[in-house]
Design an enzyme around this catalytic site. Sequence first.
Site, PDB file in Angstrom:
ATOM      1  N   ASP A 168       0.768  -1.242   0.000  1.00 51.68           N
ATOM      2  CA  ASP A 168       0.000   0.000   0.000  1.00 51.68           C
ATOM      3  C   ASP A 168       0.807   1.305   0.000  1.00 51.68           C
ATOM      4  OD1 ASP A 168      -1.579  -2.168   0.525  1.00 51.68           O
ATOM      5  OD2 ASP A 168      -2.584  -1.325   2.248  1.00 51.68           O
ATOM      6  N   GLU A 408       2.394  -8.747  11.963  1.00 52.21           N
ATOM      7  CA  GLU A 408       2.087  -8.420  10.568  1.00 52.21           C
ATOM      8  C   GLU A 408       3.389  -8.203   9.788  1.00 52.21           C
ATOM      9  OE1 GLU A 408      -0.394  -4.974  10.258  1.00 52.21           O
ATOM     10  OE2 GLU A 408      -0.784  -5.243   8.120  1.00 52.21           O
TER      11      GLU A 408
HETATM   12  C1  2M8 Z   1      -2.906  -4.220   4.143  1.00 56.50           C
HETATM   13  O1  2M8 Z   1      -3.860  -3.508   3.366  1.00 56.50           O
HETATM   14  C2  2M8 Z   1      -5.144  -3.102   3.857  1.00 56.50           C
HETATM   15  C3  2M8 Z   1      -5.941  -2.612   2.650  1.00 56.50           C
HETATM   16  O2  2M8 Z   1      -6.105  -3.685   1.755  1.00 56.50           O
HETATM   17  C4  2M8 Z   1      -5.125  -2.006   4.891  1.00 56.50           C
HETATM   18  O3  2M8 Z   1      -4.060  -1.512   5.268  1.00 56.50           O
HETATM   19  O4  2M8 Z   1      -6.208  -1.641   5.352  1.00 56.50           O
HETATM   20  C5  2M8 Z   1      -1.793  -4.688   3.179  1.00 56.50           C
HETATM   21  O5  2M8 Z   1      -0.679  -5.124   3.878  1.00 56.50           O
HETATM   22  C6  2M8 Z   1      -2.322  -5.788   2.270  1.00 56.50           C
HETATM   23  O6  2M8 Z   1      -1.298  -6.308   1.481  1.00 56.50           O
HETATM   24  C7  2M8 Z   1      -2.951  -6.915   3.086  1.00 56.50           C
HETATM   25  O7  2M8 Z   1      -3.560  -7.824   2.227  1.00 56.50           O
HETATM   26  C8  2M8 Z   1      -3.999  -6.373   4.072  1.00 56.50           C
HETATM   27  C9  2M8 Z   1      -4.497  -7.424   5.058  1.00 56.50           C
HETATM   28  O8  2M8 Z   1      -3.411  -8.054   5.698  1.00 56.50           O
HETATM   29  O9  2M8 Z   1      -3.447  -5.297   4.853  1.00 56.50           O
END
Ligand code: 2M8
Length: 436
Positions: A168, A408
């Site tokens: 992101d 994470e």
């Molecule tokens: C993160 O992205 C989400 C949006 O999709 C967020 O920050 O709200 C990213 O690390 C993405 O790659 C990942 O799939 C998601 C859920 O772990 O979090």
Amino acid sequence: MSEQLKQQAIKILQDNDRGGYTVPTAKLYPFQWYWDSVITALGWQTLDEERAWEELDYIMKGQWSDGFIPHIIFHQQSDDYFPGPDFWGSLGVDDIPIPSSRISQPPIIALGYWRLYESSPNKEKYLPKLQELLPKLYQHYVWWIENRQLNAASGLLASIHPWETGMDNSPVWDAPLQQVPAYQGGYKRKDTGLVDASERPTNEQYDKYLHIVELLKSGSSNKDLAQQGPFSVYDLCIISLFHASCQDLLKIAEVTGMTLDEEQVSSDASYTSYISTIKDFMQQTEENIHKLWNDKGYFQTWDCLSDSPLPHKISACFLPLYAGLATEEQAAKMNDLITKGLADVNFGIPSTFADEEGYESNRYWRGPVWFHINWLIAQGLIRYGFINTAEKIKQSTMQLADKDGFWEYYDSQTGKGCGGGSFSWTAATWLVWQKI
Ligand code: 2M8
């Protein structure tokens, strides 16, 4: 292998299980995410095969009738996350089977199904399932080709949102995001109430992310956004994992007897066109990926709108190794850079290399270490024979879990776990990786 860590990893998957699908972590991400779930399914397979297949089936439940698979599937209601299904404008929409987002993510569903099947001791049980799934899988990959290939025969796919790339707030998006206007409506972020703001994207980035969501919600098509922007890039994570997944898709076609050789062609016209579209596209990718090669020794991201390179050295640049898209010579150069990149941080590979502008060791995709990406790059290096570097990556990454458990992501200098805790794809990758 530490038995205690193993039990901890298993417990994380069990605790994050919402009955058929696994949330990335409680609270921060309370829904099903596309690429998280595929990686998580590989973890589930080490303990419960049936549950692993179910994880992928829950992703397929969210597939739209045109083949599109959304990046978030809102199976249940939760107020813990923003933007939810209302902001995405996907509640009560006829063509959307389950409320969802309107962008996709690295399209790895075929990779997931193939890996489950390939290592299953019960292949005869799952073969009919693959046969049934195949048309829907074809549709998904053809959706990408039809909606995101900007120039016929380019073999490259555009991504229209930083969220879609999965990385992101990577510094590689800083320049293209400058062209994206800020969302003008009011909103309240939930993520920074749960995780320290220094480990998350900034408000300015969120304003831009939401502007693109607003465009999609108000009717801009995927095709239009890919062609006209405001954000359209060739991301190497999407391109490489698409290619690797298509290789797996063709293996699924092979085992199900649905490869459609010449004699079968006349009996199923739609399969024929799917398969030839995918095969042609793959061949074009193999040729044109080299246009993204940077003479410093890696593949670089590309801004499709300004038609110029985005040369940040980020982990995605090395994913063509996983897909077998690099030549032997390119692989050797990338191996050198990875070796250097590992030496520049205490834990690695970092998501952004430490010598790049914008590197921050603890902020999300700007420098921390992510388990699943490192696993994919290590697999890629093994494919090219760089076993020692792959082993170094493994050691350097796995020790983070010994040190701090399953987060994470991890600060690439201190090794501290960051973002959400008890994280599914980190636990899943650990379970898969410690076995090999
Ligand atoms: C993160 O992205 C989400 C949006 O999709 C967020 O920050 O709200 C990213 O690390 C993405 O790659 C990942 O799939 C998601 C859920 O772990 O979090």
